[in-house]
Design an enzyme around this catalytic site. Structure first.
Site, PDB file in Angstrom:
ATOM      1  CE  LYS B  79      -4.027   1.888   2.482  1.00  0.00           C
ATOM      2  NZ  LYS B  79      -4.929   1.711   3.640  1.00  0.00           N
ATOM      3  CB  SER B 154      -8.239   3.410   2.475  1.00  0.00           C
ATOM      4  OG  SER B 154      -7.400   2.810   3.440  1.00  0.00           O
ATOM      5  CB  SER B 178      -8.522   0.679   5.488  1.00  0.00           C
ATOM      6  OG  SER B 178      -9.202   1.908   5.372  1.00  0.00           O
TER       7      SER B 178
END
Ligand SMILES: [Zn+2]
Lengths: 488, 461
Positions: B79, B154, B178
């Protein structure tokens, strides 16, 4: 003017003498360093960086709090004090807001007989900010440079209650506080370099208001960088505020600076402009816990208070005030002296050795007495004093031996053997030498016999010279008087 | 050799050990796969092909020497909230465009220790604020199983990369769901570890008291392998735990016989998609068939989790994002005055959701509101935590849906932030209590035409 009583509270910020910064491993001693060289991602506030608490700074904070007779909380934590400014790399400063490391303390700025207590509201730890320098270049553009070397340096704030009632008392408190912090070895007390920063809150009130415990609006004077500036600013403010009230006007609660050039206070910010810092606990650090055992350990490790040490040296050891003060100049020196006394209890002799030849040696070597690193073991220094006292070495020999003790760290006996130092103390060894000296100095002998006692010292010196400083002074004295037929 | 990219992490590791293929071949297969599906999926912000092949060659050497870990030579996606030394790390924000950190996050160092291969940096909602990855300042990621739908967020890029076989695993971060919610929407396994289990050092903070790094993978065992690598004490993260790291992989062998599975009634609400409830109920029935014992439980403060979360998170966000002023790093914008330069930098660098949360947090912490919002939210957080503590006196794990809906169409919720916040309604409470949770595949078989629905299992610390 005399219609008003003065009320003063003091806030002091001091950097702490830790090796590294408050929340990262960067070196703390940035003085003289190129800008932005003592920095790392943590103290630059880089994304994803986390603080780690400097344990030494916590201990220093606790030492100060205990020395100021504060209560240590069971729990504490750092909070984020939020405000945007380029000197604040994270956009917030970590500070102990709700639970300072010390509170409810007091310090006596009077004497034991007539104490004058100043209450300490709080002692808390935080991090210093970066340093902004505003510059205008040749093209007339003005801009600011940010040096982050100072960002994250451990800072301790000490806040009093409004307990001082004259500029003199305020200065007495500041001197006392600086003595305590410097003596603890946790701060250098330097105001010119900004390591110690002073702020004073001041207001005036009538005796009736004092009786009722009412305070009038106070003015805060910041950025005072010497005790004299504190005194001057306070004297100025007392007068100014009294005049404002006498004109029937009101004093506004403001933050001021001290204009050194014109000798006056200048308003910087009014209360209405005060910021909302939106404090909340720093989630990146778990709460701090201080167990009774930890607090006791720090308390036990505190050096005695300086004035207590000085009075012990005077009253118990019988030293004069001047030498007692010198011996208590740092906890390390006092501890060294105390350790030496355990071996050689003749305090006068040990004190004279330490403050005389020993100190000269320390100064020659550009060492200081803030720590005992590099000094001979206290026991050996004490042994030297003991031998001197006992006539086993002479004064000149002490001067010869000390450098060797510093250089090699060896014991007194080993140093004496290495340097071939001994005392010529036996009468049969000294007598022929004395006879030679007397024969060679017939004039002097005549003068002594005629009653010029000063010349006796000259003959002593000649014998010492002939024995290369090794004659035992007591025996020498006795034999010389016998030979000359004069009384001692 | 593109079918190599479809292996599980464990299969790939076995193949590397059996010399069926090299890490360079495996990595090339993943890069080829990225090349073919990325135009549709857009899971990656940066594909680090050169870095990946360099890592792979080093891994092949270690594999030849023997004693390498299971992750050695395995390509993974990271990420883009997690700092990678010398490789652009944007947090999905314009304000960090071009930012190449001079440090690796702790989790990256852990992966490097084991010899992983960095495939690239995955897309995300800007600063991890969002539930669909549509808040990325750079691109919209598409759900690999339904390209017109969102992958969740996310960590949507991480979930999509794993689902689309563009990586064998990915790291995400989870603050209020997330990892779990996008894992759920993309049909992969996502795990949010217990708070403190994994170091946050080098992970760009959204809400420090909740953020946690965790793995996304195609099987539970694969996720266990990755967690085993990244977990552990980090002296530089004072909130990281000193508890020893257990052997997660062998724990996967234990089975569910006798396991007391709590089913919280508050998590089966009106308005939930029937398909979601059906899938979750079926998954619980499967657990029961294998010997688990279902226990109906209550988590009475569930309704307060969302408002509590949306007070605490913006408060921490408002402080955490204050450092982005363009002075020391990031993208500065000039201004006539210092304050104008600040406003221009932050005004153009941050997206709408980031600004919204900064303003909400600044407001909630302000004098006069602080007690009503921040202090009150912390009290409610304690009550939520107590709910779970009481529940775990009766049960070993809690099973519930990870998301009230399956993947929703791109653009469906972007106009209404509250609708977007509600997408995380089932995942918010667990991090408030500091607890771990895992999203599993609940539907019984894979189908590329259908969006996946997932079961979430929360555990005691
Ligand atoms: Zn630093």
């Amino acid at each position: 003017m005399s219609r008003y009583e003065t009320v003063i509270g003091i806030e002091v910020h001091t950097q702490l003498l830790t090796r590294s910064k408050m929340f990262c491993g960067c070196p703390n001693d940035y003085a003289g360093a190129e800008p932005n060289t003592h920095v790392c991602p943590v103290c630059l506030g880089a994304p994803g960086m986390l603080p780690v608490v400097n344990e030494t700074a916590l201990r220093y904070g606790m030492m100060a709090a205990l020395a100021l007779n504060c209560t240590i909380p069971e729990f504490s934590w750092f909070e984020r004090k939020n405000y945007p400014y380029p000197d604040l790399v994270k956009g917030f400063q970590l500070t102990q807001y709700s639970y300072p490391i010390g509170s409810h303390g007091q310090v006596n700025i009077g004497t034991d007989a007539e104490p004058l207590r100043v209450r300490i509201n709080r002692v808390h730890l935080e991090e210093d900010t970066a340093k902004n320098t505003h510059v205008t270049n040749a093209a007339g553009e003005s801009y600011s440079l940010v040096d982050c070397n100072r960002a994250g340096v451990p800072l301790m704030e000490i806040v009093t209650e409004p307990d001082m009632h004259s500029p003199d008392e305020a200065v007495a408190y500041l001197k006392k506080l600086r003595d305590i912090l410097v003596f603890l070895g946790i701060a250098n007390g330097r105001m010119d370099e900004g390591a110690m920063r002073l702020e004073a809150n001041i207001s005036v009130r009538t005796p009736e208001e004092a009786e009722a415990g009412v305070l009038r609006p106070r003015c805060e004077v910041k950025n005072l960088n010497s005790f004299e500036n504190v005194r001057a600013a306070l004297v100025y403010e007392v007068k100014r505020q009294a005049q404002v009230y006498d004109r029937g006007e009101r004093v506004r609660q403001v933050t001021m600076g001290w204009d050194l050039e014109h000798g006056r206070t200048v308003v910087q910010r009014s209360k209405e402009e005060a910021q909302d810092y939106r404090y909340f606990p720093e989630p990146d650090l778990p709460p701090l816990r201080f167990t009774a055992a930890e607090v006791d350990a720090v308390r036990a490790g505190l050096p005695g208070r300086r004035h207590e040490i000085v009075s012990r040296y005077q009253q118990v050891l019988g030293l004069d005030a001047y030498r007692a003060e010198l011996l208590a100049q740092s906890p390390a020196f006092a501890a060294y002296f105390d350790a030496a006394l355990a071996v050689c209890p003749q305090a006068e002799r040990v004190a004279n050795l330490l403050l005389g030849d020993f100190m000269a040696e320390v100064n020659d070597r550009r060492m200081d007495m803030e720590s005992t690193a590099g000094l001979p073991p206290a026991a050996e220094t004490a042994e030297l004093a003991r031998q001197w006292e006992a006539g086993e070495v002479t004064g000149p020999q002490v001067k010869q031996l000390l450098p060797r003790l510093f250089d090699t760290g060896e014991g007194v006996e080993a140093a004496k053997a290495a340097l071939g130092i001994r005392v010529v103390g036996a009468a049969d060894e000294l007598t022929p030498i004395i006879e030679d000296v007397l024969a060679a100095n017939a004039d002097a002998v005549e003068k002594v016999r005629a009653g010029q006692d000063k010349v006796f010292g000259f003959l002593v010196g000649q014998v010492m010279k002939a024995t290369r400083g090794q004659a035992d002074p007591g025996t020498l004295n006795r034999l010389l008087r016998e030979k000359l037929g004069v009384a001692g | 050799m593109s079918e190599l990219s479809a292996l599980t992490l464990e299969q790939a590791a076995a193949g590397l050990r059996a010399r069926e293929f090299s890490s360079v071949e495996l990595t090339q297969a993943v890069l080829d796969r990225i090349g073919s599906v990325e135009p549709d999926v857009r899971a990656y912000l940066t594909v680090t092909a050169d870095e990946a092949l360099t890592n792979a060659r080093a891994a092949d050497q270690r594999l030849r020497n023997g004693g390498a870990s299971l992750l050695c030579g395995i390509p993974g996606g990271i990420k883009d909230l997690i700092a990678t030394r010398g490789i652009q790390t944007t947090a999905g924000s314009r304000i960090l465009e071009g930012f190449k950190p001079p440090y690796n996050a702790f989790v990256i160092e852990q992966l490097r220790r084991d010899g992983y291969v960095l495939a690239g940096k995955c897309n995300l909602d800007e600063f991890a604020m969002g539930s669909s990855t549509e808040n990325s300042a750079y691109q919209v990621t598409h759900n690999p199983f339904a390209l017109d739908c969102v992958p969740g967020g996310s960590s949507g890029g991480s979930a999509a990369a794993v689902a689309a076989e563009e990586a064998f695993f990915a790291l995400g971060t989870d603050t209020g769901g997330s990892i779990r919610q996008p894992a759920s929407l993309c049909g992969v396994v996502g795990l949010k570890p217990t708070y403190g289990r994994v170091s946050r050092w080098g992970v760009i903070a959204m809400a420090s008291s909740l953020d946690q790094v965790g793995p996304l993978a195609r099987t539970v065992r694969d996720a266990a392998i990755v967690l085993g690598c990244i977990a552990g004490r980090d002296e530089l993260d004072s909130t990281s735990t000193t508890r020893p790291v257990p052997d997660y992989l062998s724990a996967c062998e234990r089975g569910v016989k006798g396991l007391r599975v709590g089913v919280p009634k508050e998590y089966f609400i009106d308005g939930m998609e029937p398909a979601v409830e059906q899938a979750v109920r079926a998954a619980i029935a499967e657990l029961v068939r294998q010997g688990a014992v279902p226990v109906e439980i209550s988590l009475p403060h569930t309704d307060y989790a969302l408002p509590t979360y949306y007070v605490i998170v913006p408060c921490e966000v408002s402080a955490n994002l204050a450092r982005f002023d363009g002075i020391r790093y990031g993208v500065p914008q000039p201004g006539e005055t210092m304050w104008e330069a600040y406003a221009n930098t932050r005004g153009s660098g941050f997206g709408a959701e980031v600004k919204r949360r900064i303003m909400l947090g600044t407001y909630a912490l302000s004098a006069g509101y602080h007690d009503a919002y921040y202090v009150q939210a912390q009290k409610v957080r304690t009550l939520i935590k107590r709910d779970f503590e009481e529940a775990f006196e009766q049960v070993d794990v809690i099973a519930c849906p990870a998301s009230p809906s399956t993947a929703f169409p791109i653009g469906a919720k972007t106009e209404d932030p509250v609708q977007m916040y509600l997408a995380d309604i089932f995942t918010l409470a667990i991090p408030l209590a500091g607890l771990p949770a895992r999203a599993y595949e609940a539907a019984s078989e894979w189908s590329h035409s259908q969006c996946r629905e997932r079961l979430q299992v929360g555990g005691a610390q």
